[in-house]
Design a protein around this motif. Structure first.
Motif, short mmCIF file in Angstrom:
data_model
loop_
_atom_site.label_atom_id
_atom_site.label_comp_id
_atom_site.label_asym_id
_atom_site.label_seq_id
_atom_site.Cartn_x
_atom_site.Cartn_y
_atom_site.Cartn_z
N MET A 170 0.84 -1.18 0.00
CA MET A 170 0.00 0.00 0.00
C MET A 170 0.89 1.25 0.00
SD MET A 170 -3.01 0.81 2.64
CE MET A 170 -2.98 2.38 3.41
N ARG A 171 0.55 2.20 -0.87
CA ARG A 171 1.34 3.43 -0.96
C ARG A 171 0.86 4.46 0.05
NH1 ARG A 171 1.80 5.14 -7.24
NH2 ARG A 171 2.72 3.23 -8.00
N ASP A 172 1.83 5.21 0.56
CA ASP A 172 1.47 6.33 1.42
C ASP A 172 1.05 7.50 0.55
OD1 ASP A 172 2.13 4.97 3.72
OD2 ASP A 172 4.21 5.70 3.73
N LYS A 173 0.12 8.28 1.06
CA LYS A 173 -0.28 9.50 0.36
C LYS A 173 0.88 10.49 0.43
CE LYS A 173 -5.26 9.83 0.99
NZ LYS A 173 -6.31 10.63 1.60
N PRO A 174 1.09 11.25 -0.67
CA PRO A 174 2.13 12.29 -0.57
C PRO A 174 1.74 13.32 0.48
CG PRO A 174 1.01 12.32 -2.73
CD PRO A 174 0.42 11.22 -1.93
N ALA A 175 2.75 13.84 1.15
CA ALA A 175 2.51 14.86 2.17
C ALA A 175 1.88 16.09 1.52
CB ALA A 175 3.81 15.23 2.86
N ARG A 176 0.93 16.66 2.20
CA ARG A 176 0.25 17.84 1.70
C ARG A 176 1.09 19.08 2.01
NH1 ARG A 176 -5.97 19.60 3.12
NH2 ARG A 176 -6.01 21.39 1.73
N ASP A 177 1.26 19.93 1.02
CA ASP A 177 1.96 21.19 1.21
C ASP A 177 0.89 22.26 1.42
OD1 ASP A 177 3.50 23.45 1.25
OD2 ASP A 177 4.44 23.10 -0.70
N THR A 178 0.48 22.41 2.66
CA THR A 178 -0.63 23.29 2.99
C THR A 178 -0.36 24.73 2.58
OG1 THR A 178 -1.19 21.83 4.83
CG2 THR A 178 -2.17 24.03 4.85
N LEU B 279 -9.95 23.32 5.50
CA LEU B 279 -9.16 23.68 6.66
C LEU B 279 -9.96 24.62 7.55
CD1 LEU B 279 -5.80 24.66 4.86
CD2 LEU B 279 -6.28 22.52 6.06
N THR B 280 -9.45 24.85 8.73
CA THR B 280 -10.03 25.89 9.58
C THR B 280 -9.33 27.21 9.27
OG1 THR B 280 -8.41 25.57 11.36
CG2 THR B 280 -10.44 24.22 11.44
N TYR C 258 -2.10 30.02 10.69
CA TYR C 258 -0.83 29.43 11.11
C TYR C 258 0.25 29.68 10.05
CZ TYR C 258 2.72 25.92 12.08
OH TYR C 258 3.92 25.28 12.31
N HIS C 259 -0.14 29.57 8.78
CA HIS C 259 0.80 29.74 7.68
C HIS C 259 0.96 31.20 7.25
CE1 HIS C 259 1.42 25.47 6.98
NE2 HIS C 259 0.14 25.32 7.26
N PHE C 260 -0.13 31.96 7.36
CA PHE C 260 -0.14 33.37 6.95
C PHE C 260 -0.91 34.16 8.00
CE2 PHE C 260 0.16 30.87 3.08
CZ PHE C 260 1.24 31.45 2.45
N PRO C 261 -0.24 34.96 8.82
CA PRO C 261 -0.91 35.67 9.91
C PRO C 261 -2.04 36.61 9.46
CG PRO C 261 1.46 35.69 10.23
CD PRO C 261 1.21 35.12 8.87
N THR C 262 -1.98 37.10 8.22
CA THR C 262 -3.04 37.98 7.71
C THR C 262 -3.30 37.67 6.24
OG1 THR C 262 -1.59 39.73 6.89
CG2 THR C 262 -2.24 39.86 9.23
N LYS C 263 -4.43 38.12 5.76
CA LYS C 263 -4.75 37.98 4.34
C LYS C 263 -3.73 38.76 3.51
CE LYS C 263 -8.47 39.89 2.40
NZ LYS C 263 -9.84 40.16 1.92
#
Length: 170
Positions: free
Chosen positions: A1-9, A40-41, A47-52
């Motif tokens: 069984m293959r693992d899913k590739p990691a998501r680059d959020t 996502l929430t 978490y990735h971008f503090p502001t728009k």
């Protein structure tokens, strides 16, 4: 069984934001919409971008960095026209994002481009022509972003050549 590739959020957020900012516009797109589109929430996006605004800056930074680097190496005159156009074409799908809200950095770069096109100590008529020439570079790239780049480049440069040709040849 293959693992899913990691998501680059972070990359997923940028791709989704670019799509949303391009359609309804930056002002009308919320962080909640970006998060919902990705499953996502809003907190996960923050978490990735503090502001728009941070998302917008991440999307437009490559264009603005390339434009600044291009302008710093140019001589006055026609080489500036071609180099600025090539940079705009390379980033044409994010150029519109610099318009909503307007980017002071892009405005400054385009002012530098106008100065390079106009040359040293231009008179008013030359300043006006240089302003028109730079607008002839940006507007078609913005409005016809899906046109083939080579054909768009050739057509834009043809129009700018006609504008900047001496009045005796018109």
């Amino acid at each position: 069984m293959r693992d899913k590739p990691a998501r680059d959020t972070r990359s997923d957020i940028l791709v989704t934001a670019r799509e949303l900012f391009a359609r309804p516009g930056y002002q009308r797109t919320s962080l909640r919409e970006i998060a919902a589109r990705l499953g996502l929430t809003k907190t996960a996006v923050l978490y990735h971008f503090p502001t728009k605004q941070d998302i917008l800056l991440a999307l437009t930074r490559p264009l603005l960095d390339d434009l600044d680097a291009t302008l710093s190496t140019l001589e006055h005159g026609w080489p500036a026209v071609e180099a600025v156009l090539d940079c705009l074409l390379a980033h044409r799908h994010v150029l519109a994002l610099c318009q909503d809200p307007p980017s002071d950095r892009l405005a400054g770069a385009l002012a530098t481009a106008r100065g390079l096109v106009a040359g040293h100590t231009p008179d008013l008529a030359t300043q006006v022509l240089a302003t028109q020439a730079v607008a002839m570079l940006t507007d078609p790239v913005l409005l016809l972003a899906d046109a083939p780049a080579d054909a768009l480049r050739a057509t834009i440069l043809s129009g700018v050549r006609r504008l900047l040709a001496p009045t005796t040849t018109r």
